[in-house]
Design an enzyme around this catalytic site. Structure first.
Site, PDB file in Angstrom:
ATOM      1  N   ASP A   1       0.787  68.639  38.515  1.00  0.00           N
ATOM      2  CA  ASP A   1      -0.622  67.634  38.661  1.00  0.00           C
ATOM      3  C   ASP A   1      -0.868  67.571  40.007  1.00  0.00           C
ATOM      4  O   ASP A   1      -0.080  67.142  40.888  1.00  0.00           O
ATOM      5  CB  ASP A   1      -0.297  66.361  37.768  1.00  0.00           C
ATOM      6  CG  ASP A   1      -1.729  65.792  37.390  1.00  0.00           C
ATOM      7  OD1 ASP A   1      -2.136  65.786  36.193  1.00  0.00           O
ATOM      8  OD2 ASP A   1      -2.194  65.215  38.644  1.00  0.00           O
ATOM      9  N   ILE A   2      -2.128  67.399  40.405  1.00  0.00           N
ATOM     10  CA  ILE A   2      -2.615  66.974  41.696  1.00  0.00           C
ATOM     11  C   ILE A   2      -2.334  65.877  42.254  1.00  0.00           C
ATOM     12  O   ILE A   2      -2.143  65.378  43.403  1.00  0.00           O
ATOM     13  CB  ILE A   2      -4.039  67.881  42.046  1.00  0.00           C
ATOM     14  CG1 ILE A   2      -4.251  68.029  43.621  1.00  0.00           C
ATOM     15  CG2 ILE A   2      -4.999  66.675  41.470  1.00  0.00           C
ATOM     16  CD1 ILE A   2      -5.475  68.512  43.881  1.00  0.00           C
TER      17      ILE A   2
ATOM     18  N   ASN B   1      -3.932  63.654  26.416  1.00  0.00           N
ATOM     19  CA  ASN B   1      -4.970  62.746  26.411  1.00  0.00           C
ATOM     20  C   ASN B   1      -6.272  63.388  25.843  1.00  0.00           C
ATOM     21  O   ASN B   1      -6.807  64.551  26.462  1.00  0.00           O
ATOM     22  CB  ASN B   1      -5.382  62.422  28.007  1.00  0.00           C
ATOM     23  CG  ASN B   1      -4.307  61.184  28.559  1.00  0.00           C
ATOM     24  OD1 ASN B   1      -3.747  60.514  27.782  1.00  0.00           O
ATOM     25  ND2 ASN B   1      -4.286  61.423  29.870  1.00  0.00           N
TER      26      ASN B   1
ATOM     27  N   GLY C   1      -9.124  58.517  28.290  1.00  0.00           N
ATOM     28  CA  GLY C   1      -9.138  58.870  29.598  1.00  0.00           C
ATOM     29  C   GLY C   1      -9.407  60.459  29.845  1.00  0.00           C
ATOM     30  O   GLY C   1      -9.057  60.811  30.975  1.00  0.00           O
ATOM     31  N   GLN C   2      -9.517  61.290  28.865  1.00  0.00           N
ATOM     32  CA  GLN C   2      -9.524  62.829  29.384  1.00  0.00           C
ATOM     33  C   GLN C   2     -10.614  62.993  30.159  1.00  0.00           C
ATOM     34  O   GLN C   2     -11.939  62.760  29.954  1.00  0.00           O
ATOM     35  CB  GLN C   2      -9.742  63.408  27.637  1.00  0.00           C
ATOM     36  CG  GLN C   2      -9.565  65.117  28.049  1.00  0.00           C
ATOM     37  CD  GLN C   2      -9.680  65.850  26.897  1.00  0.00           C
ATOM     38  OE1 GLN C   2      -9.979  65.203  25.718  1.00  0.00           O
ATOM     39  NE2 GLN C   2      -9.639  67.043  27.072  1.00  0.00           N
TER      40      GLN C   2
ATOM     41  N   HIS D   1      -4.728  70.081  27.786  1.00  0.00           N
ATOM     42  CA  HIS D   1      -3.645  69.956  28.771  1.00  0.00           C
ATOM     43  C   HIS D   1      -2.661  69.093  27.959  1.00  0.00           C
ATOM     44  O   HIS D   1      -3.052  67.876  27.823  1.00  0.00           O
ATOM     45  CB  HIS D   1      -4.008  69.824  30.155  1.00  0.00           C
ATOM     46  CG  HIS D   1      -4.757  68.625  30.509  1.00  0.00           C
ATOM     47  ND1 HIS D   1      -6.189  68.933  30.223  1.00  0.00           N
ATOM     48  CD2 HIS D   1      -4.428  67.716  30.683  1.00  0.00           C
ATOM     49  CE1 HIS D   1      -6.727  67.706  30.347  1.00  0.00           C
ATOM     50  NE2 HIS D   1      -5.672  66.555  30.727  1.00  0.00           N
TER      51      HIS D   1
ATOM     52  N   HIS E   1       0.311  66.754  29.693  1.00  0.00           N
ATOM     53  CA  HIS E   1       1.096  66.226  30.582  1.00  0.00           C
ATOM     54  C   HIS E   1       2.460  66.034  30.341  1.00  0.00           C
ATOM     55  O   HIS E   1       2.965  65.574  29.418  1.00  0.00           O
ATOM     56  CB  HIS E   1       0.456  64.769  30.797  1.00  0.00           C
ATOM     57  CG  HIS E   1      -1.021  64.540  31.163  1.00  0.00           C
ATOM     58  ND1 HIS E   1      -1.243  64.533  32.628  1.00  0.00           N
ATOM     59  CD2 HIS E   1      -2.123  64.556  30.510  1.00  0.00           C
ATOM     60  CE1 HIS E   1      -2.672  64.398  32.750  1.00  0.00           C
ATOM     61  NE2 HIS E   1      -3.036  64.527  31.541  1.00  0.00           N
TER      62      HIS E   1
HETATM   63  P1  AMP Z   1      -6.654  64.085  31.922  1.00  0.00           P
HETATM   64  O1  AMP Z   1      -7.270  62.625  32.478  1.00  0.00           O
HETATM   65  O2  AMP Z   1      -5.802  63.842  30.947  1.00  0.00           O
HETATM   66  O3  AMP Z   1      -7.980  64.748  31.691  1.00  0.00           O
HETATM   67  O4  AMP Z   1      -5.862  64.691  32.782  1.00  0.00           O
HETATM   68  C1  AMP Z   1      -6.488  65.584  34.061  1.00  0.00           C
HETATM   69  C2  AMP Z   1      -5.355  66.021  34.961  1.00  0.00           C
HETATM   70  O5  AMP Z   1      -5.627  66.667  35.961  1.00  0.00           O
HETATM   71  C3  AMP Z   1      -5.219  64.448  36.047  1.00  0.00           C
HETATM   72  O6  AMP Z   1      -3.747  64.072  35.877  1.00  0.00           O
HETATM   73  C4  AMP Z   1      -5.640  64.995  37.581  1.00  0.00           C
HETATM   74  O7  AMP Z   1      -4.725  64.494  38.489  1.00  0.00           O
HETATM   75  C5  AMP Z   1      -5.329  66.556  36.913  1.00  0.00           C
HETATM   76  N1  AMP Z   1      -6.209  67.472  37.979  1.00  0.00           N
HETATM   77  C6  AMP Z   1      -7.331  67.450  38.355  1.00  0.00           C
HETATM   78  N2  AMP Z   1      -7.467  68.652  39.038  1.00  0.00           N
HETATM   79  C7  AMP Z   1      -6.301  69.283  39.563  1.00  0.00           C
HETATM   80  C8  AMP Z   1      -6.190  70.314  40.023  1.00  0.00           C
HETATM   81  N3  AMP Z   1      -7.151  71.091  40.744  1.00  0.00           N
HETATM   82  N4  AMP Z   1      -4.843  70.846  39.921  1.00  0.00           N
HETATM   83  C9  AMP Z   1      -3.952  70.069  39.423  1.00  0.00           C
HETATM   84  N5  AMP Z   1      -4.331  69.010  38.616  1.00  0.00           N
HETATM   85  C10 AMP Z   1      -5.450  68.622  38.923  1.00  0.00           C
END
Ligand code: AMP
Ligand code: ZN
Length: 114
Positions: free
Chosen positions: A30-31, A87, A93-94, A100, A102
């Site tokens: 995760d970024i 999520n 909060g998706q 995906h 987590h």
């Molecule tokens: P969600 O809020 O459950 O939809 O999670 C989306 C996740 O994607 C968040 O934890 C972000 O930090 C992560 N995210 C967004 N952009 C990137 C990216 N380019 N590379 C890796 N993770 C990312």
């Protein structure tokens, strides 16, 4: 889906720190990590959420879960414990609408989550 961030990562068009792959799934960091180990596990194919992934059948959800468990072992959190979260929808909060999981671990995790 052409405008999907995680489809871009799955296709190798958007850079990501990939930690493990299987034929139909990929795991990358995760970024914005929320724990010492924070990895996202996705199917390469686009499904918007858990319900769509579950409906896909053919063992794809199993493959995502199996990859998450393998990453937990790689990250050294399998014995200490970890959490796997999908999520789903606005109340959860998706923000990325490519399903995906987590994988979070490496610190004590509060329950219930916020
Ligand atoms: P969600 O809020 O459950 O939809 O999670 C989306 C996740 O994607 C968040 O934890 C972000 O930090 C992560 N995210 C967004 N952009 C990137 C990216 N380019 N590379 C890796 N993770 C990312
Ligand atoms: Zn996608």
């Amino acid at each position: 889906m052409s405008d999907c961030l995680f489809c871009g990562i799955a296709a190798g068009e958007i850079p990501a720190k990939t930690v493990r792959e299987s034929s139909r799934a990929i795991a990358f960091r995760d970024i914005n990590p929320q724990a010492p180990a924070h990895v996202l596990v996705i199917p390469r194919a686009h499904y918007a959420n858990l319900a769509e992934l579950a409906a896909a059948g053919d063992g794809l959800l199993d493959e995502v879960a199996t990859l998450a468990a393998a990453v937990a072992a790689d990250e050294g959190v399998a014995d200490g414990g970890y959490r796997v979260v999908f999520n789903t929808g606005p109340d959860a909060g998706q923000t990325v609408h490519h399903v995906h999981a987590h994988l979070l671990g490496g610190r004590p995790l509060e329950w219930p989550p916020g």
